[in-house]
Design a protein around this motif. Structure first.
Motif, mmCIF file in Angstrom:
data_model
loop_
_atom_site.group_PDB
_atom_site.id
_atom_site.type_symbol
_atom_site.label_atom_id
_atom_site.label_comp_id
_atom_site.label_asym_id
_atom_site.label_seq_id
_atom_site.Cartn_x
_atom_site.Cartn_y
_atom_site.Cartn_z
ATOM 1 N N GLY A 61 0.528 -1.088 0.095
ATOM 2 C CA GLY A 61 -0.074 0.163 0.080
ATOM 3 C C GLY A 61 1.030 1.274 -0.031
ATOM 4 N N ASP A 62 0.460 2.402 -0.161
ATOM 5 C CA ASP A 62 1.054 3.228 -0.740
ATOM 6 C C ASP A 62 0.698 4.691 0.505
ATOM 7 O OD1 ASP A 62 -1.546 4.833 -0.761
ATOM 8 O OD2 ASP A 62 -1.206 5.648 -2.783
ATOM 9 N N ASP A 63 0.433 3.809 2.213
ATOM 10 C CA ASP A 63 0.195 4.594 3.188
ATOM 11 C C ASP A 63 1.894 4.310 4.412
ATOM 12 O OD1 ASP A 63 0.164 1.769 3.454
ATOM 13 O OD2 ASP A 63 -1.604 2.041 5.167
ATOM 14 N N ASP A 64 2.006 4.775 5.119
ATOM 15 C CA ASP A 64 2.544 4.786 5.917
ATOM 16 C C ASP A 64 3.065 3.043 6.690
ATOM 17 O OD1 ASP A 64 2.964 7.612 6.558
ATOM 18 O OD2 ASP A 64 2.432 7.826 8.690
ATOM 19 N N LEU A 65 1.772 2.412 6.357
ATOM 20 C CA LEU A 65 2.522 0.918 6.668
ATOM 21 C C LEU A 65 3.021 0.132 5.786
ATOM 22 C CD1 LEU A 65 -0.839 -0.445 8.799
ATOM 23 C CD2 LEU A 65 1.641 -0.056 9.605
ATOM 24 N N GLY A 66 2.805 0.765 4.818
ATOM 25 C CA GLY A 66 3.158 0.000 3.295
ATOM 26 C C GLY A 66 4.637 0.580 3.445
ATOM 27 N N ALA A 83 6.010 -2.955 -6.153
ATOM 28 C CA ALA A 83 4.907 -2.114 -7.307
ATOM 29 C C ALA A 83 3.861 -2.404 -5.390
ATOM 30 C CB ALA A 83 3.649 -3.014 -7.481
ATOM 31 N N THR A 84 3.898 -0.706 -5.983
ATOM 32 C CA THR A 84 2.926 -0.112 -4.978
ATOM 33 C C THR A 84 1.323 0.338 -5.071
ATOM 34 O OG1 THR A 84 4.714 1.780 -4.491
ATOM 35 C CG2 THR A 84 3.013 2.588 -3.963
ATOM 36 N N ARG A 85 0.646 -0.128 -4.660
ATOM 37 C CA ARG A 85 -0.835 0.361 -4.852
ATOM 38 C C ARG A 85 -1.572 1.818 -4.001
ATOM 39 N NH1 ARG A 85 0.613 -3.107 -8.402
ATOM 40 N NH2 ARG A 85 0.341 -5.383 -8.157
ATOM 41 N N ARG A 88 -4.753 1.405 1.572
ATOM 42 C CA ARG A 88 -4.124 1.209 2.785
ATOM 43 C C ARG A 88 -3.055 -0.852 2.959
ATOM 44 N NH1 ARG A 88 -8.170 2.177 7.715
ATOM 45 N NH2 ARG A 88 -5.860 2.042 8.294
ATOM 46 N N GLN A 89 -1.803 -0.038 3.138
ATOM 47 C CA GLN A 89 -2.010 -1.280 3.262
ATOM 48 C C GLN A 89 -2.809 -2.143 4.282
ATOM 49 O OE1 GLN A 89 1.062 -3.041 2.308
ATOM 50 N NE2 GLN A 89 1.113 -4.884 3.455
ATOM 51 N N ARG A 90 -2.258 -3.970 3.437
ATOM 52 C CA ARG A 90 -3.165 -5.019 4.144
ATOM 53 C C ARG A 90 -2.996 -4.968 5.839
ATOM 54 N NH1 ARG A 90 -5.158 -10.933 2.400
ATOM 55 N NH2 ARG A 90 -7.585 -11.189 2.754
ATOM 56 N N ARG A 91 -3.551 -5.318 6.333
ATOM 57 C CA ARG A 91 -3.308 -5.694 7.680
ATOM 58 C C ARG A 91 -3.512 -6.445 8.496
ATOM 59 N NH1 ARG A 91 -5.886 -1.303 11.276
ATOM 60 N NH2 ARG A 91 -7.274 -1.677 9.448
ATOM 61 N N GLY A 92 -3.750 -6.903 9.606
ATOM 62 C CA GLY A 92 -3.874 -8.671 10.014
ATOM 63 C C GLY A 92 -3.465 -8.221 12.130
ATOM 64 N N LEU A 93 -5.286 -8.850 12.759
ATOM 65 C CA LEU A 93 -4.212 -9.026 13.704
ATOM 66 C C LEU A 93 -3.976 -10.050 14.594
ATOM 67 C CD1 LEU A 93 -4.974 -7.463 17.385
ATOM 68 C CD2 LEU A 93 -7.278 -7.953 16.525
ATOM 69 N N THR A 94 -3.689 -10.886 15.165
ATOM 70 C CA THR A 94 -3.060 -11.879 15.855
ATOM 71 C C THR A 94 -3.527 -12.698 16.661
ATOM 72 O OG1 THR A 94 -2.044 -12.609 13.861
ATOM 73 C CG2 THR A 94 -1.505 -14.335 15.705
ATOM 74 N N PHE A 95 -4.489 -13.273 17.496
ATOM 75 C CA PHE A 95 -4.762 -13.189 18.970
ATOM 76 C C PHE A 95 -3.136 -14.695 19.115
ATOM 77 C CE2 PHE A 95 -8.143 -11.708 19.192
ATOM 78 C CZ PHE A 95 -8.391 -11.158 20.420
ATOM 79 N N VAL A 96 -2.481 -14.744 20.192
ATOM 80 C CA VAL A 96 -1.325 -16.020 20.323
ATOM 81 C C VAL A 96 -1.833 -16.153 21.520
ATOM 82 C CG1 VAL A 96 0.865 -16.685 20.774
ATOM 83 C CG2 VAL A 96 0.406 -15.191 18.982
ATOM 84 N N ILE A 107 -7.873 -8.006 8.016
ATOM 85 C CA ILE A 107 -8.352 -6.506 7.648
ATOM 86 C C ILE A 107 -7.960 -5.848 6.350
ATOM 87 C CG2 ILE A 107 -8.799 -4.193 8.631
ATOM 88 C CD1 ILE A 107 -7.737 -5.331 11.156
ATOM 89 N N GLY A 108 -8.790 -5.741 4.956
ATOM 90 C CA GLY A 108 -8.423 -5.126 3.441
ATOM 91 C C GLY A 108 -8.028 -6.150 2.725
ATOM 92 N N GLU A 109 -7.733 -6.172 1.477
ATOM 93 C CA GLU A 109 -7.650 -6.742 0.653
ATOM 94 C C GLU A 109 -6.374 -7.269 -0.117
ATOM 95 O OE1 GLU A 109 -7.607 -5.962 -4.631
ATOM 96 O OE2 GLU A 109 -8.179 -4.284 -3.372
ATOM 97 N N ARG A 110 -6.696 -8.243 0.070
ATOM 98 C CA ARG A 110 -4.934 -8.687 -0.420
ATOM 99 C C ARG A 110 -3.986 -8.189 -1.240
ATOM 100 N NH1 ARG A 110 -3.964 -15.102 -1.426
ATOM 101 N NH2 ARG A 110 -4.242 -15.205 0.703
ATOM 102 N N LEU A 111 -3.164 -7.349 -1.457
ATOM 103 C CA LEU A 111 -2.613 -6.624 -2.532
ATOM 104 C C LEU A 111 -1.520 -7.821 -3.239
ATOM 105 C CD1 LEU A 111 -1.730 -3.172 -0.752
ATOM 106 C CD2 LEU A 111 -3.422 -3.901 -2.315
ATOM 107 N N ALA A 112 -1.592 -7.804 -4.504
ATOM 108 C CA ALA A 112 -0.778 -8.971 -5.575
ATOM 109 C C ALA A 112 0.210 -8.035 -5.942
ATOM 110 C CB ALA A 112 -1.928 -10.136 -5.620
ATOM 111 N N PRO A 113 1.255 -8.954 -6.577
ATOM 112 C CA PRO A 113 2.447 -8.413 -7.447
ATOM 113 C C PRO A 113 1.566 -9.236 -8.880
ATOM 114 C CG PRO A 113 3.212 -10.148 -6.921
ATOM 115 C CD PRO A 113 2.484 -9.545 -5.750
#
Length: 276
Positions: A61-66, A83-85, A88-96, A107-113
């Motif tokens: 993604g072209d945001d700060d997380l990307g 590549a830059t899309r 927002r960069q796709r995110r995730g929340l993981t409980f361990v 969270i969000g669309e998968r970004l693929a080349p």
């Protein structure tokens, strides 16, 4: 040895809890951390540790997380072709939880080349092995230039669209999204590997009956199950690219999966070539 990954990145926030909350619960985090994960990023980092280098074709993604993911992936020693899309960069929340099991929400669309992205696709021609978790049909056809091509079973629809043969297809014996049955792909994979966690798994060469393989001993206490399957797939890709037969390849892959279980986060416990 030259290896590459074509795949996706998710910026993952990890939360360690005693147990995953049930509906309506409130639980308190014991620890938190974050970093670039997702199947592509995990596999690329593991391959870089085994082969001393890895080319990673991805999209961010072209945001700060990307931008942060780009920096941190490069710091892992990857040769990044990203590549830059817009967006927002796709995110995730993981409980361990206390057993080390991970539970993931993305969270969000998968970004693929894509093959149309202005990336150094010509490098694939010289690769001994490539692993794919995401892309488009033309990117898969470019990946087929490598001597060995390994993919996750999650992209079966993409493989059908590309119409190519893969050297190995890796899936889970338990996850419905990673199931493969004979006839699902044409042409069929030369090798199908199914993981089953602590029970080991099976591998099936084209034209032969499935054979079991054992889980590898853990090199330390269980910490975090995130990325074990992707580290396994990276180990298999490396082993096949190095010319190992399927029996030895799945055993090395199992060692990578076991090592990942003993480290924190996407890359903490991954196997280094110096320990082979």
């Amino acid at each position: 040895m030259r290896v590459a990954v074509i795949g996706h990145v998710e910026w993952i926030e990890f939360v360690r809890v005693a147990r995953v909350p049930a509906a309506g619960d409130i639980v308190h985090a014991r620890d938190t951390w974050e970093g670039p994960g997702g199947g592509g990023a995990v596999a690329a980092a593991q391959l870089a540790r085994l082969a001393d280098d890895c080319i990673f074709f991805t999209a961010l993604g072209d945001d700060d997380l990307g931008a942060r993911a780009r920096r941190e992936l490069s710091a892992l020693g990857l040769r990044l072709e990203a590549a830059t899309r817009p967006g927002r960069q796709r995110r995730g929340l993981t409980f361990v939880d206390d057993t080390g099991e991970r539970t993931i929400t993305v969270i969000g669309e998968r970004l693929a080349p894509h093959a149309a992205d202005p990336l150094a696709w010509d490098l694939l021609t010289d690769c001994d092995a490539v692993y794919v978790t995401a892309g488009d049909p033309d990117a898969l056809r470019l990946a087929r230039r490598a001597r060995k091509l390994v993919t996750t079973a999650r992209i079966s629809a993409l493989l059908r669209a590309a119409g190519i043969e893969v050297d190995a297809l890796v899936g889970s014996a338990h996850d419905p999204a990673e199931r493969y049955a004979p006839g699902d792909l044409h042409p069929p994979p030369r090798l199908v590997v199914r993981t089953a966690g602590a029970a080991g798994g099976t591998y099936e060469a084209l034209g032969h009956a499935p054979r079991p393989y054992p889980a590898a001993p853990l090199p330390g206490p269980v910490a975090d199950a995130y990325g074990c399957g992707d580290s396994f797939a990276a180990g298999l890709t490396y082993a096949l690219g190095a010319g190992l037969d399927p029996d030895d390849a799945v055993r090395l892959a199992a060692r990578c999966g076991a090592a990942a279980l003993t480290g924190r986060g996407p890359h903490g416990g991954q196997l280094d070539r110096s320990t082979l």
